[in-house]
Design a protein around this motif. Structure first.
Motif, short mmCIF file in Angstrom:
data_model
loop_
_atom_site.label_atom_id
_atom_site.label_comp_id
_atom_site.label_asym_id
_atom_site.label_seq_id
_atom_site.Cartn_x
_atom_site.Cartn_y
_atom_site.Cartn_z
N HIS A 29 -7.81 0.08 3.38
CA HIS A 29 -6.98 1.14 2.79
C HIS A 29 -6.21 1.92 3.84
CE1 HIS A 29 -7.37 1.23 -1.55
NE2 HIS A 29 -8.57 0.70 -1.38
N ARG A 30 -6.82 2.18 4.95
CA ARG A 30 -6.08 2.90 6.01
C ARG A 30 -4.89 2.08 6.50
NH1 ARG A 30 -11.32 5.39 9.05
NH2 ARG A 30 -11.30 7.39 7.95
N ALA A 31 -5.10 0.78 6.68
CA ALA A 31 -4.00 -0.08 7.12
C ALA A 31 -2.89 -0.14 6.07
CB ALA A 31 -4.52 -1.49 7.43
N LEU A 32 -3.26 -0.25 4.81
CA LEU A 32 -2.26 -0.31 3.74
C LEU A 32 -1.51 1.02 3.62
CD1 LEU A 32 -0.99 -1.87 1.37
CD2 LEU A 32 -2.83 -0.95 -0.07
N GLN A 33 -2.23 2.12 3.64
CA GLN A 33 -1.60 3.42 3.44
C GLN A 33 -0.75 3.84 4.62
OE1 GLN A 33 -1.73 4.88 0.43
NE2 GLN A 33 -3.00 3.14 -0.19
N ALA A 34 -1.00 3.28 5.79
CA ALA A 34 -0.20 3.62 6.97
C ALA A 34 1.23 3.12 6.85
CB ALA A 34 -0.85 3.05 8.22
N ASN A 35 1.46 2.13 5.99
CA ASN A 35 2.81 1.58 5.82
C ASN A 35 2.98 1.12 4.39
OD1 ASN A 35 5.33 0.64 6.35
ND2 ASN A 35 4.68 -1.16 7.48
N LEU A 36 3.03 2.09 3.47
CA LEU A 36 3.16 1.78 2.05
C LEU A 36 4.52 1.18 1.73
CD1 LEU A 36 1.61 4.88 0.26
CD2 LEU A 36 0.75 2.55 0.21
N PRO A 37 4.55 0.18 0.87
CA PRO A 37 5.84 -0.36 0.44
C PRO A 37 6.55 0.61 -0.49
CG PRO A 37 4.06 -1.43 -0.74
CD PRO A 37 3.42 -0.52 0.28
N ARG A 38 7.83 0.39 -0.68
CA ARG A 38 8.62 1.22 -1.58
C ARG A 38 8.02 1.17 -2.99
NH1 ARG A 38 14.45 -0.13 -3.45
NH2 ARG A 38 13.59 -2.11 -2.84
N GLY A 39 7.92 2.31 -3.62
CA GLY A 39 7.38 2.40 -4.98
C GLY A 39 5.90 2.66 -5.05
N ALA A 40 5.19 2.55 -3.94
CA ALA A 40 3.75 2.85 -3.91
C ALA A 40 3.57 4.33 -3.63
CB ALA A 40 3.05 2.01 -2.86
N GLN A 41 2.65 4.96 -4.33
CA GLN A 41 2.48 6.41 -4.23
C GLN A 41 1.06 6.82 -3.81
OE1 GLN A 41 4.91 8.67 -4.57
NE2 GLN A 41 6.32 6.97 -4.76
N GLY A 42 0.37 5.98 -3.07
CA GLY A 42 -0.97 6.32 -2.62
C GLY A 42 -2.02 5.63 -3.48
N ALA A 43 -3.28 5.97 -3.20
CA ALA A 43 -4.39 5.30 -3.88
C ALA A 43 -5.59 6.24 -3.96
CB ALA A 43 -4.77 4.02 -3.15
N ARG A 44 -6.48 5.88 -4.87
CA ARG A 44 -7.75 6.59 -5.01
C ARG A 44 -8.83 5.53 -5.20
NH1 ARG A 44 -7.30 9.55 -10.05
NH2 ARG A 44 -6.11 11.07 -8.90
N VAL A 45 -9.97 5.73 -4.58
CA VAL A 45 -11.09 4.79 -4.70
C VAL A 45 -12.29 5.51 -5.29
CG1 VAL A 45 -12.68 3.27 -3.44
CG2 VAL A 45 -10.27 3.43 -2.73
N HIS A 46 -12.87 4.88 -6.31
CA HIS A 46 -14.09 5.39 -6.96
C HIS A 46 -15.23 4.42 -6.74
CE1 HIS A 46 -11.15 7.11 -10.17
NE2 HIS A 46 -11.19 7.87 -9.11
N ARG A 47 -16.43 4.95 -6.78
CA ARG A 47 -17.62 4.14 -6.84
C ARG A 47 -18.25 4.39 -8.20
NH1 ARG A 47 -20.66 6.56 -3.26
NH2 ARG A 47 -19.67 5.61 -1.47
N LEU A 48 -18.55 3.31 -8.93
CA LEU A 48 -19.16 3.40 -10.25
C LEU A 48 -20.55 2.78 -10.18
CD1 LEU A 48 -16.14 1.92 -12.26
CD2 LEU A 48 -16.56 4.33 -11.73
N SER A 49 -21.46 3.31 -10.98
CA SER A 49 -22.80 2.71 -11.00
C SER A 49 -22.79 1.38 -11.73
CB SER A 49 -23.79 3.67 -11.66
OG SER A 49 -23.39 3.97 -12.97
N SER A 50 -21.77 1.13 -12.55
CA SER A 50 -21.61 -0.14 -13.25
C SER A 50 -20.25 -0.13 -13.94
CB SER A 50 -22.71 -0.35 -14.29
OG SER A 50 -22.56 0.59 -15.34
N ALA A 51 -19.86 -1.29 -14.42
CA ALA A 51 -18.69 -1.44 -15.27
C ALA A 51 -18.98 -2.67 -16.13
CB ALA A 51 -17.42 -1.64 -14.45
N PRO A 52 -18.98 -2.52 -17.45
CA PRO A 52 -19.38 -3.63 -18.32
C PRO A 52 -18.56 -4.90 -18.14
CG PRO A 52 -19.10 -1.60 -19.58
CD PRO A 52 -18.64 -1.32 -18.18
N TRP A 53 -17.35 -4.80 -17.63
CA TRP A 53 -16.47 -5.96 -17.50
C TRP A 53 -16.61 -6.66 -16.15
CZ3 TRP A 53 -15.08 -1.07 -18.94
CH2 TRP A 53 -14.63 -0.22 -17.93
#
Length: 192
Positions: A29-53
């Motif tokens: 994520h640090r490497a990606l966010q250091a040089n975001l392409p046009r139209g990208a507006q950042g990111a958020r990362v979550h940790r979930l205890s599960s996801a049914p899918w």
């Protein structure tokens, strides 16, 4: 037009430690966010205890959920190419080798603010017989801090809607999955 989010769920291989996985994930994520392409507006990362899918294992029970915020669907090409090229290729390939599974979807913000992210993600489907305008009216209560996201073009394995909230769904709506969200990292787009 309302912002989009490309959402990617992934798990680690059972033999890979959580710290190693998260360090590699953060490096990507640090490497990606250091040089975001046009139209990208950042990111958020979550940790979930599960996801049914997405299946997990006892040795690697958590699911990671990466939200990549985009101006529009044209930005998907840019972020797809950026993730695996240049200085990002090495960090991407490392985290990809450590991952066990991954799936994704595309979502549009329908109500609230992109930055809103309560500790709960309530995934639900529009009830049969209810129109979309009727559904959206239930969220026009002026309640701050919620974000209602709608799956686009039936891409992704999840129910049609996700409400990030501190509370509950409006009366008459039932969650198909109620997940606890733990914020891990947030990468806002830097001002020019």
């Amino acid at each position: 037009m309302a912002p989009l989010a490309y959402v990617f769920w992934h798990t680690r291989q059972p033999q890979v430690g959580r710290d190693e996985y998260e360090e590699s994930h953060l490096a990507f994520h640090r490497a990606l966010q250091a040089n975001l392409p046009r139209g990208a507006q950042g990111a958020r990362v979550h940790r979930l205890s599960s996801a049914p899918w997405l299946p997990t294992t006892r040795a690697a029970p958590e699911v990671y959920e990466d939200w990549y915020f985009l101006d529009d669907s044209a930005a998907l090409d840019g972020i797809n190419e950026a993730a695996v090229s240049g200085i990002r290729r090495g960090p991407h390939d490392r985290i990809a080798r450590l991952a066990a599974a991954g799936i994704a979807g595309l979502y549009r913000l329908r109500h609230g603010a992109r930055a809103a992210c309560g500790p709960h993600a309530l995934w639900f489907a529009k009830p049969a017989g209810m129109t979309y305008p009727q559904l959206y009216e239930r969220f026009d209560t002026g309640k701050m801090g919620d974000a209602l996201w709608m799956r686009q073009m039936t891409l992704g394995p999840t129910p049609e809607f996700c409400l990030h909230t501190n509370g509950a769904l409006p009366t008459g709506l039932q969650p198909a999955a109620a997940l606890t969200v733990e914020a891990v990292w947030e990468f806002p787009k830097e001002s020019p």
